[in-house]
Design a protein around this motif. Structure first.
Motif, PDB file in Angstrom:
ATOM      1  N   ILE A   4      55.647  27.484  79.640  1.00 28.78           N
ATOM      2  CA  ILE A   4      57.030  28.507  78.920  1.00 28.78           C
ATOM      3  C   ILE A   4      57.115  28.009  77.499  1.00 28.78           C
ATOM      4  O   ILE A   4      56.963  29.024  76.934  1.00 28.78           O
ATOM      5  N   PRO A   5      57.153  26.713  77.003  1.00 25.50           N
ATOM      6  CA  PRO A   5      57.292  26.695  75.775  1.00 25.50           C
ATOM      7  C   PRO A   5      55.983  27.114  74.813  1.00 25.50           C
ATOM      8  O   PRO A   5      56.614  27.828  73.876  1.00 25.50           O
ATOM      9  N   TYR A   6      55.029  27.148  75.272  1.00 21.34           N
ATOM     10  CA  TYR A   6      53.575  27.782  74.716  1.00 21.34           C
ATOM     11  C   TYR A   6      54.046  29.243  74.660  1.00 21.34           C
ATOM     12  O   TYR A   6      53.761  30.102  73.568  1.00 21.34           O
ATOM     13  N   LEU A   7      54.253  29.695  75.584  1.00 15.65           N
ATOM     14  CA  LEU A   7      54.507  31.247  75.880  1.00 15.65           C
ATOM     15  C   LEU A   7      55.780  31.670  75.041  1.00 15.65           C
ATOM     16  O   LEU A   7      55.421  32.736  74.209  1.00 15.65           O
ATOM     17  N   LEU A   8      56.729  31.019  74.874  1.00 15.01           N
ATOM     18  CA  LEU A   8      57.907  31.505  74.213  1.00 15.01           C
ATOM     19  C   LEU A   8      57.325  31.569  72.609  1.00 15.01           C
ATOM     20  O   LEU A   8      57.841  32.345  71.850  1.00 15.01           O
ATOM     21  N   ASP A   9      56.834  30.424  72.426  1.00 13.94           N
ATOM     22  CA  ASP A   9      56.332  30.510  70.788  1.00 13.94           C
ATOM     23  C   ASP A   9      55.608  31.640  70.327  1.00 13.94           C
ATOM     24  O   ASP A   9      55.515  32.211  69.283  1.00 13.94           O
ATOM     25  N   TYR A  10      54.358  31.634  71.263  1.00  9.68           N
ATOM     26  CA  TYR A  10      53.575  32.858  71.117  1.00  9.68           C
ATOM     27  C   TYR A  10      54.446  34.034  70.936  1.00  9.68           C
ATOM     28  O   TYR A  10      54.120  34.940  70.070  1.00  9.68           O
ATOM     29  N   ALA A  11      55.322  34.411  71.924  1.00  8.02           N
ATOM     30  CA  ALA A  11      55.917  35.612  71.814  1.00  8.02           C
ATOM     31  C   ALA A  11      57.000  35.615  70.796  1.00  8.02           C
ATOM     32  O   ALA A  11      56.971  36.775  70.122  1.00  8.02           O
ATOM     33  N   ALA A  12      57.622  34.805  70.253  1.00  3.55           N
ATOM     34  CA  ALA A  12      58.420  34.829  69.206  1.00  3.55           C
ATOM     35  C   ALA A  12      57.697  34.731  67.950  1.00  3.55           C
ATOM     36  O   ALA A  12      58.317  35.353  66.795  1.00  3.55           O
ATOM     37  N   ASN A  13      56.568  34.072  67.681  1.00  2.00           N
ATOM     38  CA  ASN A  13      55.944  33.738  66.609  1.00  2.00           C
ATOM     39  C   ASN A  13      54.586  33.923  66.375  1.00  2.00           C
ATOM     40  O   ASN A  13      53.886  34.079  65.343  1.00  2.00           O
ATOM     41  N   GLY A  14      53.967  34.562  67.579  1.00  2.00           N
ATOM     42  CA  GLY A  14      52.545  34.792  67.559  1.00  2.00           C
ATOM     43  C   GLY A  14      51.812  33.434  67.322  1.00  2.00           C
ATOM     44  O   GLY A  14      50.424  33.963  66.890  1.00  2.00           O
ATOM     45  N   ARG A  15      52.269  32.537  67.537  1.00  2.28           N
ATOM     46  CA  ARG A  15      51.428  31.195  67.240  1.00  2.28           C
ATOM     47  C   ARG A  15      50.233  30.920  68.638  1.00  2.28           C
ATOM     48  O   ARG A  15      50.973  31.139  69.773  1.00  2.28           O
ATOM     49  N   VAL A  16      48.925  30.611  68.407  1.00  2.59           N
ATOM     50  CA  VAL A  16      47.919  30.499  69.236  1.00  2.59           C
ATOM     51  C   VAL A  16      48.015  28.994  69.410  1.00  2.59           C
ATOM     52  O   VAL A  16      48.074  28.127  68.536  1.00  2.59           O
ATOM     53  N   TYR A  17      47.935  28.669  70.679  1.00  2.00           N
ATOM     54  CA  TYR A  17      47.760  27.398  71.074  1.00  2.00           C
ATOM     55  C   TYR A  17      46.423  26.728  71.423  1.00  2.00           C
ATOM     56  O   TYR A  17      45.403  27.856  72.128  1.00  2.00           O
ATOM     57  N   PHE A  18      46.046  25.607  71.317  1.00  4.20           N
ATOM     58  CA  PHE A  18      44.701  24.939  71.519  1.00  4.20           C
ATOM     59  C   PHE A  18      44.767  23.846  72.535  1.00  4.20           C
ATOM     60  O   PHE A  18      45.486  22.883  72.373  1.00  4.20           O
ATOM     61  N   PHE A  19      44.059  24.044  73.560  1.00  2.00           N
ATOM     62  CA  PHE A  19      43.916  23.260  74.785  1.00  2.00           C
ATOM     63  C   PHE A  19      42.670  22.183  74.761  1.00  2.00           C
ATOM     64  O   PHE A  19      41.698  22.733  74.985  1.00  2.00           O
ATOM     65  N   ASP A  20      42.695  20.902  74.357  1.00  2.47           N
ATOM     66  CA  ASP A  20      41.750  20.221  73.993  1.00  2.47           C
ATOM     67  C   ASP A  20      41.448  19.322  74.983  1.00  2.47           C
ATOM     68  O   ASP A  20      42.307  18.471  75.684  1.00  2.47           O
ATOM     69  N   CYS A  21      40.124  19.147  75.402  1.00  2.00           N
ATOM     70  CA  CYS A  21      39.620  18.187  76.496  1.00  2.00           C
ATOM     71  C   CYS A  21      39.942  16.622  75.817  1.00  2.00           C
ATOM     72  O   CYS A  21      40.066  15.757  76.617  1.00  2.00           O
ATOM     73  N   ASP A  22      39.988  16.275  74.393  1.00  2.00           N
ATOM     74  CA  ASP A  22      40.025  15.155  74.032  1.00  2.00           C
ATOM     75  C   ASP A  22      41.662  14.906  74.079  1.00  2.00           C
ATOM     76  O   ASP A  22      41.713  13.449  73.675  1.00  2.00           O
ATOM     77  N   ASP A  23      42.315  15.444  74.630  1.00  3.51           N
ATOM     78  CA  ASP A  23      43.936  15.405  74.761  1.00  3.51           C
ATOM     79  C   ASP A  23      44.428  15.654  75.987  1.00  3.51           C
ATOM     80  O   ASP A  23      45.616  16.267  76.069  1.00  3.51           O
ATOM     81  N   ASP A  24      43.744  15.680  77.126  1.00  2.00           N
ATOM     82  CA  ASP A  24      43.928  16.010  78.307  1.00  2.00           C
ATOM     83  C   ASP A  24      44.589  17.334  78.598  1.00  2.00           C
ATOM     84  O   ASP A  24      45.650  17.596  79.261  1.00  2.00           O
ATOM     85  N   TRP A  25      43.873  18.090  77.643  1.00  2.00           N
ATOM     86  CA  TRP A  25      44.180  19.530  77.632  1.00  2.00           C
ATOM     87  C   TRP A  25      45.710  20.245  77.503  1.00  2.00           C
ATOM     88  O   TRP A  25      46.082  21.053  77.709  1.00  2.00           O
ATOM     89  N   ASN A  26      46.555  19.210  76.655  1.00  2.00           N
ATOM     90  CA  ASN A  26      47.449  19.393  76.144  1.00  2.00           C
ATOM     91  C   ASN A  26      47.514  20.314  75.172  1.00  2.00           C
ATOM     92  O   ASN A  26      46.695  20.467  74.134  1.00  2.00           O
TER      93      ASN A  26
END
Length: 145
Positions: A26-48
């Motif tokens: 939900i926090p990623y979705l809300l940030d994308y919805a409000a600000n258009g910010r894209v998130y990066f899910f990284d294997c080197d960081d447990d896909w956080n």
């Protein structure tokens, strides 16, 4: 029909729909919805998920994909496969007839998504196509095929 005819808000709405179907946190979705910010899910960081800065290497790649290929990126994953290090840019196609194929349920927790696969190890092998994305507990994503 090309996505040039859609407004930024319409593209963002499509991205929200796709992220919701992936059960993104939900926090990623809300940030994308409000600000258009894209998130990066990284294997080197447990896909956080981490927010992609527009002036970062990934931010520049997103801008390049939009400018040169007319796609709208809504999430990015990073994996290391036996064939190389790959960033998968989940995106909305420029053709409305592709919309039904943007994200398809494959089996429990796994979806087939339209993406640009950027093979950093062998850039000439980078291409658009389908990738398999797995939803992980905590609303994280990773590419599994």
């Amino acid at each position: 029909m090309l996505i040039d005819t859609f407004s930024r808000d319409e593209l963002k709405t499509l991205g929200i729909n796709l992220l919701s179907r992936l059960n993104i946190s939900i926090p990623y979705l809300l940030d994308y919805a409000a600000n258009g910010r894209v998130y990066f899910f990284d294997c080197d960081d447990d896909w956080n998920g981490r927010r992609i800065a527009p002036n970062s290497k990934l931010g520049e790649k997103i801008a390049d994909l939009r400018r040169n290929h007319n796609v709208h990126v809504y999430a990015v994953t990073h994996e290391k496969f036996e064939f190389g290090e790959v960033y998968s840019f989940l995106c909305i196609s420029q053709y409305i007839e592709d919309f039904d194929q943007m994200l398809r349920h494959f089996r429990t927790g796994i979806y087939r998504a339209y993406a640009y696969a950027w093979n950093k190890s062998e850039e000439e092998r980078s291409e658009f196509g389908s990738v398999f994305i797995e939803w992980l507990d905590g609303g994280k994503l990773r590419r599994v095929g």
